[in-house]
Design an enzyme around this catalytic site. Structure first.
Site, PDB file in Angstrom:
ATOM      1  N   GLY A 150       0.822  -1.278   0.145  1.00 42.69           N
ATOM      2  CA  GLY A 150      -0.053  -0.038  -0.330  1.00 42.69           C
ATOM      3  C   GLY A 150       0.858   1.440  -0.009  1.00 42.69           C
ATOM      4  CE  LYS A 162      -2.399  -1.754  -3.297  1.00 44.48           C
ATOM      5  NZ  LYS A 162      -2.639  -2.119  -4.769  1.00 44.48           N
ATOM      6  CD  GLU A 179       8.322   2.556   4.357  1.00 41.31           C
ATOM      7  OE1 GLU A 179       9.359   2.674   3.767  1.00 41.31           O
ATOM      8  OE2 GLU A 179       7.396   1.763   4.012  1.00 41.31           O
ATOM      9  CB  ILE A 231       7.138   5.716 -12.276  1.00 37.63           C
ATOM     10  CG1 ILE A 231       5.649   6.190 -12.728  1.00 37.63           C
ATOM     11  CG2 ILE A 231       7.898   5.143 -13.311  1.00 37.63           C
ATOM     12  CD1 ILE A 231       5.885   7.188 -13.689  1.00 37.63           C
ATOM     13  CD  GLU A 464      -5.853  -1.155  -6.583  1.00 39.19           C
ATOM     14  OE1 GLU A 464      -5.532  -2.052  -5.860  1.00 39.19           O
ATOM     15  OE2 GLU A 464      -5.582  -0.143  -6.559  1.00 39.19           O
TER      16      GLU A 464
END
EC number: 1.2.1.8
Length: 490
Positions: A150, A162, A179, A231, A464
């Site tokens: 994520g 997801k 994180e 990217i 998605e």
């Protein structure tokens, strides 16, 4: 003691100490305070999570479609019951205003889970007649164990985007949140377990992308990776996935999206749309329409309306429900956005408003950047070509429809695009020529569960949300059946 204390890994349906015991801090970007310590996973923890997922996934897949649907619907109910609690955690972890997290982040994530829970019984194969004595039938079978990685801007929403189709299709997932913003993904794991998800079917590993993320993309026990990020990181994910076990990948990799305003518009409506396309969530939205194209004749009037609206933004402590613009997600990201703003000034763009970090009074200890608007921008400027992921709008003028379409498409990105016009023919004519996967006409930003989202060009691979995403978490098995005699050539 920090507000949320020590957060462990979530493996096999329970909180589990990491192998190394190493930790990192979660920091509230509104004030710089440490709000939690999170354990960092290593290779042994990844192996544990994969083993747990491999054990739990067949149990989950063996349940009937209605049984899986009921469990996911139960998770939806728990999410909605705990909306305010989760929103408060999300606000502390990301700096997003509570007015946003309460009304959008958990709400929209739960909507996606409910959508896929309802689709589970509709996941079916086909029967294909061949001749009188033979036919083929197909089965859609789960991939097995999949990984989700994520981004930091919509932590729980992305975790749900997801996990929902992956679980609905009968897979197990190992999810690695950013994180920078890991807390609500761990809460989601709790909720799935409370709802009745078998142990091992949803695991959360916290830690850095360079380490944990890479381990997941390379692990031979994982069949697919769904990644949201930049990217450069996406290219690494694809290379690692292909170089290990030819994993399937889905990637959403950001954008530099054009918003085209035509001369026939209600200028107030156009300005409102441009504001939402640039400053919602402090500009930290991958689909933001940061290249705002305006007819040259309307440029001055449009700029005036934008400046008026920017002055009305309520900046402050994101836990204050009156605030609609909070800090950026981290001090490191604030510094990155400021470098882009400085670049815009150096390259000759005209600064209309903002252009600085905010360090006075109650904002002194937070990662705040003023909503910033540049005009008289050129297509070759860094602020126009590169994704900033912050509250920086670039206004560009144009003279013809053909010109603006060409310039809008002159980018390596292709995530989103928008058109504002009262001419229905023009709206569709222009949208059909824009090289972007998500397009809006006379609106911006909404992504319903039914709407496939993803990019063209360097903005991503796959989609998605929507029905097709559920199918991409399955593999098709074809079975030919012969009811008659069999003739061998030998």
């Amino acid at each position: 003691m920090s507000r949320y204390g020590l957060q462990k890994l979530y493996i096999n349906g329970a909180y589990t100490d990491s192998t190394s015991g190493d930790t990192f801090d979660a920091v509230n970007p509104a004030n710089g305070e440490c709000i939690a310590q999170l354990q960092a996973a290593n290779a042994q923890d990844v192996d544990k999570a994969v083993a747990a997922a491999k054990q739990g996934q067949p149990v989950w897949a063996a349940m009937t479609a209605m049984e899986r649907s009921r469990i996911l619907r139960r998770a939806v109910d728990i999410l909605r019951d705990r909306n305010d609690e989760l929103a408060a955690i999300e606000t502390a972890d990301t700096g997003k205003p509570l007015s946003e997290t309460r009304s959008v982040d958990i709400v929209t994530g739960a909507d996606v889970l409910e959508y896929y829970a309802g689709l589970i019984p509709a996941l079916e194969g086909q029967q294909i007649p061949l001749r009188g004595s033979a036919f083929v039938y197909t089965r859609r079978e789960p991939l097995g164990v999949v990984a989700g990685i994520g981004a930091w801007n919509y932590p729980i929403q992305i975790a749900l985007w997801k996990s929902a189709p992956a679980l609905a299709a009968g897979n197990a997932m190992i999810f690695k949140p950013s994180e920078v913003t890991s807390l609500t993904a761990l809460k989601l794991a709790e909720i799935y377990t409370e709802a009745g998800l078998p142990a091992g079917v949803f695991n959360v590993l916290t830690g850095s992308g360079d380490q944990v993320g890479q381990m997941l993309t390379e692990h031979p026990g994982i069949a697919k990776v769904s990644f949201t990020g930049g990217i450069a990181s996406g290219k690494k994910v694809m290379a690692n996935a292909a170089g290990s076990t030819l994993k399937d990948v889905t990637m959403e990799l950001g954008g530099k999206s054009p918003l085209i305003i035509f001369a026939d518009v209600d200028l107030d409506k156009a300005a409102d749309i441009a504001m939402m396309a640039n400053f919602y969530s402090s500009g930290q939205v991958c689909t933001n329409g940061t290249r705002v194209f305006v007819p040259q004749a309307l440029q001055a009037a449009f700029e005036q309306k934008i400046v008026e609206r920017v002055k009305r933004i309520h900046i402050g402590d994101p836990s204050d429900e009156r605030v609609n613009f909070g800090p950026l997600v981290s001090f490191q990201h604030r510094d990155s956005v400021m470098r882009y703003i400085d670049s815009g000034k150096r390259e000759g763009a005209t600064l209309l408003i903002g252009g600085c970090s905010l360090t006075e009074g109650a904002l002194a200890h937070g990662a705040y950047v003023a909503p910033t608007v540049f005009t008289h921008c050129r297509d070759d400027m860094q602020i126009v070509r590169e994704e900033i992921f912050g509250p920086v709008m670039s206004i560009l003028s144009y003279q013809s429809e053909e010109e603006v379409i060409r310039r809008a498409n002159d980018t390596e990105y292709g995530l989103a695009a928008g058109v504002v016009t009262q001419d229905l023919n023009r709206a569709h004519r222009v949208i059909h020529q824009l090289q972007a996967g998500i397009c809006w006409i006379n609106t911006w930003g909404e992504s319903a569960p039914e709407m496939p989202v993803g990019g063209y060009k360097h903005s991503g691979v796959g989609r998605e949300n929507g029905i097709s995403t559920l199918e991409h978490y399955t593999q098709i098995k074809s079975i030919q059946v012969e009811l008659g005699s069999f003739n061998s050539v030998f």
